[in-house]
Scaffold this motif. Structure first.
Motif, short mmCIF file in Angstrom:
data_model
loop_
_atom_site.label_atom_id
_atom_site.label_comp_id
_atom_site.label_asym_id
_atom_site.label_seq_id
_atom_site.Cartn_x
_atom_site.Cartn_y
_atom_site.Cartn_z
N HIS A 35 46.62 31.16 42.81
CA HIS A 35 45.20 31.25 42.51
C HIS A 35 44.44 30.45 43.56
N TRP A 36 43.12 30.66 43.58
CA TRP A 36 42.23 29.90 44.46
C TRP A 36 41.06 29.36 43.66
N VAL A 37 40.75 28.10 43.89
CA VAL A 37 39.66 27.38 43.22
C VAL A 37 38.84 26.72 44.31
N ARG A 38 37.51 26.71 44.15
CA ARG A 38 36.71 26.02 45.15
C ARG A 38 35.82 24.96 44.50
N GLN A 39 35.32 24.05 45.34
CA GLN A 39 34.49 22.96 44.86
C GLN A 39 33.44 22.65 45.92
N ALA A 40 32.19 22.97 45.62
CA ALA A 40 31.10 22.64 46.52
C ALA A 40 30.90 21.12 46.54
N PRO A 41 30.31 20.59 47.60
CA PRO A 41 30.15 19.14 47.71
C PRO A 41 29.42 18.55 46.51
N GLY A 42 30.05 17.58 45.86
CA GLY A 42 29.45 16.90 44.72
C GLY A 42 29.35 17.73 43.46
N LYS A 43 30.01 18.90 43.46
CA LYS A 43 29.91 19.81 42.31
C LYS A 43 31.26 19.97 41.61
N GLY A 44 31.29 20.83 40.60
CA GLY A 44 32.49 21.04 39.81
C GLY A 44 33.42 22.09 40.41
N LEU A 45 34.44 22.43 39.62
CA LEU A 45 35.48 23.36 40.05
C LEU A 45 35.12 24.78 39.65
N GLU A 46 35.44 25.72 40.53
CA GLU A 46 35.09 27.13 40.30
C GLU A 46 36.30 28.00 40.65
N TRP A 47 36.80 28.74 39.66
CA TRP A 47 37.92 29.64 39.88
C TRP A 47 37.45 30.88 40.59
N MET A 48 38.18 31.29 41.65
CA MET A 48 37.79 32.46 42.44
C MET A 48 38.62 33.69 42.10
N GLY A 49 39.85 33.47 41.74
CA GLY A 49 40.73 34.60 41.44
C GLY A 49 42.18 34.19 41.54
N GLY A 50 43.06 35.11 41.16
CA GLY A 50 44.48 34.81 41.24
C GLY A 50 45.33 35.97 40.79
N SER A 51 46.63 35.73 40.87
CA SER A 51 47.61 36.76 40.58
C SER A 51 47.84 36.89 39.08
N ASN A 52 47.76 38.11 38.59
CA ASN A 52 47.97 38.38 37.17
C ASN A 52 49.46 38.58 36.91
N PRO A 53 50.08 37.72 36.12
CA PRO A 53 51.53 37.85 35.90
C PRO A 53 51.91 39.10 35.13
N ASP A 54 50.96 39.71 34.44
CA ASP A 54 51.27 40.90 33.65
C ASP A 54 51.61 42.10 34.53
N ASP A 55 50.93 42.22 35.66
CA ASP A 55 51.17 43.38 36.51
C ASP A 55 51.27 43.06 37.98
N GLY A 56 51.14 41.79 38.32
CA GLY A 56 51.26 41.38 39.72
C GLY A 56 50.03 41.65 40.55
N GLU A 57 49.01 42.24 39.92
CA GLU A 57 47.78 42.52 40.66
C GLU A 57 46.94 41.26 40.75
N THR A 58 46.00 41.26 41.67
CA THR A 58 45.10 40.13 41.83
C THR A 58 43.82 40.40 41.08
N ILE A 59 43.38 39.41 40.31
CA ILE A 59 42.11 39.51 39.60
C ILE A 59 41.13 38.54 40.25
N TYR A 60 39.93 39.03 40.53
CA TYR A 60 38.90 38.22 41.16
C TYR A 60 37.80 37.89 40.15
N ALA A 61 37.29 36.68 40.23
CA ALA A 61 36.12 36.34 39.43
C ALA A 61 34.98 37.27 39.79
N GLN A 62 34.23 37.66 38.79
CA GLN A 62 33.16 38.65 39.01
C GLN A 62 32.21 38.21 40.12
N LYS A 63 31.94 36.91 40.17
CA LYS A 63 30.99 36.39 41.17
C LYS A 63 31.41 36.72 42.60
#
Lengths: 121, 107
Positions: A35-63
């Motif tokens: 998976h990938w998570v990002r953090q803007a300076p001085g801000k919180g954590l934001e999930w970007m997307g990652g591998s779905n173990p159910d089917d191996g496909e990658t799911i991306y955050a809607q944003k």
């Protein structure tokens, strides 16, 4: 023990793309769900997307849909995250993260040290 | 997306204090919740997963509780190393979200 080594800091102009790499050791990439998570300076954590173990496909955050691509090279145990059409708000530290090996759970036990991406004209 | 709201945003406490941080989900997430600790300039570190399971190597003064939509992280006796920012994360649905963080500072 999963060890994640990320590529170095990047400076990009608005509108450009950036590709961040994450080299896995301790396990093979095929044994993990990256998976990938990002953090803007001085801000919180934001999930970007990652591998779905159910089917191996990658799911991306809607944003990030349409702007982010996550890929893997299992021959080198390296994962990649590419973000396009960069804007100043994309300035952040980007982390590659994984759940425990062989786990389909989506909490993150292993973290890379992060890659700072700065978007500036 | 499921919204995660932490309270308080900032908490001032002293060494030896017992402190509790709350995390509320906008809908039922069962017990699919993790807690992380982050220190300045470092990547986050998982403390608790599945709401109340202690990650290996994490001191027993940390504990997690709750289920459904309300969760807590409790530190039974604050140590100097515990002053940091804490985040909750839900992983019930495959659109993972984090709380906004709670900064724990020295009083």
């Amino acid at each position: 023990q999963v060890h994640l080594v990320q590529s170095g800091a990047e400076v990009k102009k608005p509108g450009a793309s950036v590709r961040v790499s994450c080299k896995v050791s301790g396990y093979s990439l095929a044994e993990l769900f990256m998976h990938w998570v990002r953090q803007a300076p001085g801000k919180g954590l934001e999930w970007m997307g990652g591998s779905n173990p159910d089917d191996g496909e990658t799911i991306y955050a809607q944003k990030f849909q349409g702007r982010v691509t996550m890929t893997e090279d299992t021959s080198t145990d390296t994962a990649f995250m590419e973000l396009s059409s960069l804007r100043s708000e994309d300035t952040a530290i980007y982390y590659c993260v994984t759940p425990p090996a062989y786990s389909s759970s989506h909490y993150f036990e292993s973290w890379g040290r992060g890659t700072l991406v700065t978007v500036s004209s | 997306d499921i919204q995660m709201t932490q309270s308080p945003s900032t908490l001032s406490a002293s060494v030896g204090d017992r402190v509790t941080i709350t995390c509320r989900a906008s809908e039922n997430i069962s017990n699919w919740l993790a807690w992380y600790q982050q220190k300045p300039g470092k990547a986050p570190k998982v403390l608790i997963y599945k709401a109340s399971s202690l990650e290996g190597g994490v001191p027993s003064r940390f504990s997690g509780g709750g289920s459904g939509a309300e969760f807590t992280l409790t530190i039974s006796s604050l140590q100097p190393d515990d002053f940091a920012t804490y985040y909750c994360q839900q992983y019930n649905r495959y659109s993972i979200t984090f709380g906004q963080g709670t900064r724990l500072e020295i009083k």
